[in-house]
Design a protein around this motif. Structure first.
Motif, PDB file in Angstrom:
ATOM      1  N   LEU B  46       0.820  -1.216   0.000  1.00  0.00           N
ATOM      2  CA  LEU B  46       0.000   0.000   0.000  1.00  0.00           C
ATOM      3  C   LEU B  46       0.853   1.266   0.000  1.00  0.00           C
ATOM      4  O   LEU B  46       0.420   2.315   0.449  1.00  0.00           O
ATOM      5  N   ASN B  47       2.027   1.155  -0.501  1.00  0.00           N
ATOM      6  CA  ASN B  47       2.882   2.336  -0.676  1.00  0.00           C
ATOM      7  C   ASN B  47       3.183   3.027   0.635  1.00  0.00           C
ATOM      8  O   ASN B  47       3.239   4.244   0.696  1.00  0.00           O
ATOM      9  N   ALA B  48       3.353   2.253   1.698  1.00  0.00           N
ATOM     10  CA  ALA B  48       3.756   2.880   2.968  1.00  0.00           C
ATOM     11  C   ALA B  48       4.865   2.043   3.574  1.00  0.00           C
ATOM     12  O   ALA B  48       4.675   1.411   4.623  1.00  0.00           O
ATOM     13  N   THR B 117     -10.960   4.305  -8.105  1.00  0.00           N
ATOM     14  CA  THR B 117      -9.910   4.806  -7.232  1.00  0.00           C
ATOM     15  C   THR B 117      -8.587   4.188  -7.650  1.00  0.00           C
ATOM     16  O   THR B 117      -8.515   3.050  -8.080  1.00  0.00           O
ATOM     17  N   GLU B 118      -7.619   4.974  -7.480  1.00  0.00           N
ATOM     18  CA  GLU B 118      -6.291   4.543  -7.857  1.00  0.00           C
ATOM     19  C   GLU B 118      -5.439   4.491  -6.627  1.00  0.00           C
ATOM     20  O   GLU B 118      -5.538   5.352  -5.756  1.00  0.00           O
ATOM     21  N   PRO B 119      -4.598   3.538  -6.507  1.00  0.00           N
ATOM     22  CA  PRO B 119      -3.662   3.574  -5.389  1.00  0.00           C
ATOM     23  C   PRO B 119      -2.666   4.684  -5.588  1.00  0.00           C
ATOM     24  O   PRO B 119      -2.506   5.206  -6.672  1.00  0.00           O
ATOM     25  N   GLY B 120      -2.027   4.998  -4.520  1.00  0.00           N
ATOM     26  CA  GLY B 120      -0.978   6.004  -4.616  1.00  0.00           C
ATOM     27  C   GLY B 120      -1.475   7.390  -4.307  1.00  0.00           C
ATOM     28  O   GLY B 120      -1.007   8.359  -4.895  1.00  0.00           O
ATOM     29  N   GLN B 121      -2.434   7.456  -3.396  1.00  0.00           N
ATOM     30  CA  GLN B 121      -2.939   8.780  -3.070  1.00  0.00           C
ATOM     31  C   GLN B 121      -2.163   9.430  -1.946  1.00  0.00           C
ATOM     32  O   GLN B 121      -2.196  10.640  -1.774  1.00  0.00           O
ATOM     33  N   GLY B 122      -1.564   8.580  -1.148  1.00  0.00           N
ATOM     34  CA  GLY B 122      -0.864   9.131   0.010  1.00  0.00           C
ATOM     35  C   GLY B 122       0.533   9.631  -0.368  1.00  0.00           C
ATOM     36  O   GLY B 122       0.901   9.709  -1.539  1.00  0.00           O
ATOM     37  N   PRO B 123       1.287   9.960   0.647  1.00  0.00           N
ATOM     38  CA  PRO B 123       2.645  10.453   0.388  1.00  0.00           C
ATOM     39  C   PRO B 123       3.523   9.316  -0.152  1.00  0.00           C
ATOM     40  O   PRO B 123       3.557   8.221   0.408  1.00  0.00           O
ATOM     41  N   GLN B 124       4.202   9.615  -1.206  1.00  0.00           N
ATOM     42  CA  GLN B 124       5.021   8.576  -1.820  1.00  0.00           C
ATOM     43  C   GLN B 124       6.416   8.566  -1.234  1.00  0.00           C
ATOM     44  O   GLN B 124       7.069   7.538  -1.164  1.00  0.00           O
TER      45      GLN B 124
END
Lengths: 658, 172, 105
Positions: B46-48, B117-124
């Motif tokens: 989840l990109n975290a 919805t697309e993933p990658g909404q948070g801080p990368q």
């Protein structure tokens, strides 16, 4: 009529003083003890003085005293003032009530000596006096009804004064319930009048009736209902059954309430509403015939009784019948005159009976005898009262009773005349039977031999009343009787209104000597018969009662009225009461009890839910949240139903396991 | 992607079941840490990644150790039957849990989550993440939350020490 | 596979973890194991939180930040909870949750 404030206070004090005495005695009676009688007598003397003043004012002024204050005001047609209306009739009644009350209270000082509830007795006696005075003063139906009920309550309290005796309790209840029937009818009549005319005052209703506001049928019905109320209070047929039983109360009470005042309230009511009565010939006939029938019926019952008080009680019923008869045929003045005279000699008869009871501790005539020598004052006063009752010239009873009989004849009511004349014979017979059995001959029992005269405070009022029994009639002598310069003072004070006289269409006539003579002869015949049967040949009375055993029993049982009422109304009411009580106890009580029991049962069942285990609680929480979530967020009905079914099973499983 | 997801999902859920159904307490603890590792994998997907690192550090490292300490202090032998470890209300519990699972899954899948919805909404970038956490770059509430949580941690440590200390009159 | 996974996948996994943790919390008798199951529940929720943070633009990218705070708090809770369990164990010599039922009727 504008009155000075002082005048108004004087009139208002007439019932006010006894009411105040009642309060004082009820609250402080315990500390006063036997001194209560002095407080009470002081109060009644005050009222008597004021009543005499009122009488003088009314007679002198020639106008009735009339003032009222607004008491309840519901707007148009709904105002009920409370006030005073004193005309000749009321003034005379005020004096009579106060006077007899005074005599009775003096007498009671000795008769009730040593009684446990001495001051309460005096308190209620004064409350009764206050109520009766208030009733007499009432200017409208509502005030009259209030005091009407109050005198009924006082009668109940006083009859049941010795409530340790179950017979007294039963008699008090009987008196109250039987008069209640009359009271209910009276109330209906009041409502009918109020609806028809919008007012409850006597003057207003009578004027409205004269002007034709009240329809004929409504008027007759209402006025007959008023008469039913009077029947209840005055113990006329068919509501006469309570008065003989009311003799369970103390004798002075009988003298005051059941001879002179309360039972006279019925007659007073009819007289007060006479203007309305005369407009309905049907009602007048009803009054007259019921009165006449009652008179003769009660007289027949009185000739067989062995209880001296009951003889006098039936005599009261009979004499009240006379008064109603007089009112019914239009002899207004004669009836009120008889009321006034009757109060004195009937009270005296009761006080005399009380004196005998006090001396002998027994009221059974068969236990007495020969008291003439031992109780001379009682003897002579009773004889005077008896002669007055029988209507012998020139005693008081003659002037009023025989006047009624004559008026019946003159108004062409021959059947009623015959009944009335026969009743004269019977009246004389039974009262002298009682007197001879009690005073003549030889003492029949030990107590009769030992009897002594009663104390002075008892014989004093008796002597005063005996004097009045002789002379009270002399204020109403017909004008120019026997050429003597006398005036009919009473007839001038108490007379029907001009309107009533006109309606009745009675033509004034002179005194009829022949009719009077016939009545006196009948009375003398009755006395002679009593003398024969009870003094000369006493065994003859026994033989006669055995020969005519059936008739004797019929008369002795009061024409079986009590049995009849008992079998029908009393039985029916008891059955209804039992049914209602059963329903209340079992159904309603069971319902209420059942609610309590079921809640407790379900509480017991739910106790295991509190198992103390945290995980159980957590389970319940989650389950509840789930259910709420499902119900709230339901989108597809099928899923919702499936989930709910699932969770119901889970809940059952939960319940089964835990 | 899907393979990775499936593997991680089965690892997490399988270990979770192991926690619940294991008869040995130590085994439950180890299963728990396995489940945490699976979750950490999810965080990476989840990109975290920084969060994944935190998860491993704190949960697998600290929490598991603390729990093992707790187990050691409350020594219990491993048992042979399920009866001993499972409460009486296991059936209702199962039903409620299953219901919960079904309900939540249903709700979650039915709900519209705002279209595509697309993933990658948070801080990368981790740097951005860190700044967000301190309340510098993103929502500024986080600065306060950071401080508050620090206070809370201190309080909890003190509380833990206080609660678990031996009373002087008690035996060992 | 370059197609993005639907968000529902992560959410369902999170829900299942939560349900399994709830089940364990209701089922097990050992207090420490109950603790562990609670941790599982928390993790399920955190997973959901981070998934939202990654997928929904209106989340503003704070999902992971919240998750950090939650992890920290959960750790503190574990410490305190175990201290309580130890205290109870010392006075009662048992960690069986069943036997802590003084609140029974």
């Amino acid at each position: 009529m504008d009155q000075s404030v002082g005048g108004q206070l004087v009139i208002a004090a007439i019932p006010g003083i006894p009411a105040l005495v009642f309060l004082v005695l009820a609250l402080f009676g315990r500390y006063l003890g036997e001194n209560a009688q002095f407080v009470a007598i002081f109060g009644v003397v005050g009222s008597l003085v004021f009543s005499a003043t009122a009488l003088v004012l009314v007679v002198g002024g020639g106008q009735p005293l009339d003032f009222a204050v607004n008491w309840i005001d519901l707007g148009e047609g709904g105002s009920f003032p409370i006030g005073v209306f004193v005309d000749g009739l009321a003034a005379v009644m005020l004096v009579v009530v106060c006077f007899v009350s005074l005599m009775v209270q003096l007498y009671s000082g000795a008769f009730m000596e040593g009684d446990r509830r001495f001051s309460w007795y005096y308190a209620v006696l004064n409350l009764f006096t206050a109520s009766m005075l208030g009733l007499v003063l009432a200017p409208n139906f509502i005030q009259l009804y209030i005091f009407w009920e109050l005198v009924g309550v006082c009668s109940y309290l006083l009859i049941g004064h010795w409530f340790e005796k179950p017979s007294a309790v039963a008699a008090a209840k009987k008196a109250f319930i039987v008069t209640r029937i009359g009271d209910a009818a009276l109330f209906v009549a009041i409502i009918m009048f109020w609806r028809a005319t919008g007012t409850t005052s006597f003057e207003g209703i009578s004027q409205a009736a004269q002007a034709g506001f009240i329809g004929g049928g409504v008027l007759t019905a209402a006025v007959i209902l008023v008469f039913v109320g009077a029947i209840g209070k005055s113990a006329q047929f068919p509501l006469h059954v309570w008065l003989p039983d009311a003799m369970e109360g103390p004798t002075p009470v009988s003298a005051l309430i059941h001879a002179a005042t309360m039972v006279a309230a019925g007659v007073f009511l009819v007289a007060r509403t006479y203007d309305i009565f005369v407009q309905s010939p049907t009602a007048m006939l009803t009054v007259a015939y019921i009165g006449g029938f009652t008179a003769i019926m009660a007289a027949t019952m009185a000739i067989t009784k062995t209880d001296i008080k009951r003889v006098v009680a039936y005599s009261t019923v009979s004499q009240l019948g006379y008064m109603m008869l007089g009112l019914g045929v239009g002899a207004y003045t004669a009836s009120i005159f008889h009321l006034y005279n009757h109060a004195f000699f009937k009270a005296l008869l009761f006080l005399g009976a009380g004196s005998i009871i006090y001396a002998m501790n027994s009221y059974n005539l068969q236990n007495m005898g020969g008291l003439r020598r031992r109780m001379p004052v009682t003897f002579w006063t009773m004889v005077i009262a008896g002669l007055s009752l029988a209507g012998i010239f020139p005693l008081a009873g003659f002037w009023s009773k025989d006047l009624i009989v004559a008026e019946a004849f003159e108004a062409h009511f021959y059947v009623l005349y015959g009944m009335a004349l026969l009743t004269v014979l019977l009246t004389a017979f039974y009262i002298f039977r009682a007197i001879f059995m009690a005073f003549a001959g030889e003492p029949r029992t030990e107590e009769a031999r030992e009897a002594t005269e009663s104390p002075g405070i008892m014989t004093g009022p008796m002597v005063i009343l005996a004097f009045l029994a002789v002379v009270s009639g002399w204020v109403g002598l017909p004008d120019g009787f026997l050429g003597l310069p006398v005036r009919d003072l009473f007839g001038e004070v108490v007379a029907p209104t001009a309107f009533a006289q006109e309606q009745l269409g009675i033509e004034p006539h002179g005194f009829d000597y022949l009719l009077a003579a016939v009545a006196v002869v009948m009375a003398l015949g009755g006395i002679g018969l009593a003398y024969l049967l009870y003094v000369r040949r006493p065994e003859l009375s026994g033989q006669l009662s055995r020969r005519f055993a059936g008739v004797h029993t019929f008369l002795e049982k009061g024409w079986y009225f009590d049995a009849l009422y008992g079998a029908t109304f009393v039985r029916g009411a008891s059955a209804l009461a039992s049914a209602v009580r059963g329903f209340d106890g079992r159904v309603l009580g069971g319902l209420v009890g059942g609610v309590g029991r079921s809640i407790r049962w379900s509480g017991e069942r739910m106790k295991p839910v509190q198992s103390g285990g945290v995980q159980n609680y957590a389970l319940f929480i989650l389950l509840s949240v789930l259910i709420i979530g499902v119900i709230v967020g339901a989108e597809a009905l099928l899923i919702v139903v499936a989930l709910i079914a699932l969770f119901t099973i889970a809940a059952v499983a939960v319940g089964a396991r835990l | 992607m899907i393979v990775a997801f499936g593997f991680l999902a089965s690892m997490s859920l399988g270990c979770a079941l192991g926690v619940v159904l294991s008869r040995n307490v130590i085994h439950s603890a180890l299963f728990m840490s396995g489940s945490f590792l699976g979750i950490a994998g999810f965080f990476v997907m989840l990109n975290a990644p920084a969060l994944a690192a935190f998860q491993v550090l704190i949960y697998v490292g600290a929490v598991t150790v603390v729990i093992l300490f707790g187990i050691m202090f409350t020594q219990r032998p491993s048992v042979s039957s399920f009866r001993t470890i499972i409460q009486r209300q296991h059936m209702p519990g199962l039903v409620v849990a299953a219901g919960l699972a079904v309900f939540l899954s249903y709700i979650v899948s039915v709900q519209e989550w705002g279209g595509q919805t697309e993933p990658g909404q948070g801080p990368q970038e981790t740097a951005t993440f860190g700044e967000n956490l301190l309340g510098v770059g993103g929502p500024e509430i986080f600065g306060l939350l950071f401080q508050v949580s620090a206070v809370l941690l201190m309080v909890s440590i003190v509380a833990a020490v206080v609660i678990s200390r031996r009373k002087t009159d008690e035996g060992g | 596979m370059n197609q993005a996974l639907p968000i529902e996948g992560y959410l369902v996994v999170g829900a299942l973890m939560f349900a399994i943790g709830a089940w364990g919390a209701l089922i097990r008798r050992n207090a420490v194991v109950v603790f562990m199951c609670i941790e599982l529940m928390i993790n399920g929720v955190v997973l959901t939180l981070v998934a939202f943070g990654d997928y929904l633009p209106q989340a503003g990218g704070v999902g992971a930040s919240y998750a950090v705070l939650v992890i920290a708090i959960a750790a503190a809770e574990v410490a305190v909870g175990l201290a309580i369990v130890l205290a109870v164990f010392r006075s009662r010599r048992t960690v069986n949750v069943d036997e802590a039922n003084l609140m029974k009727w």
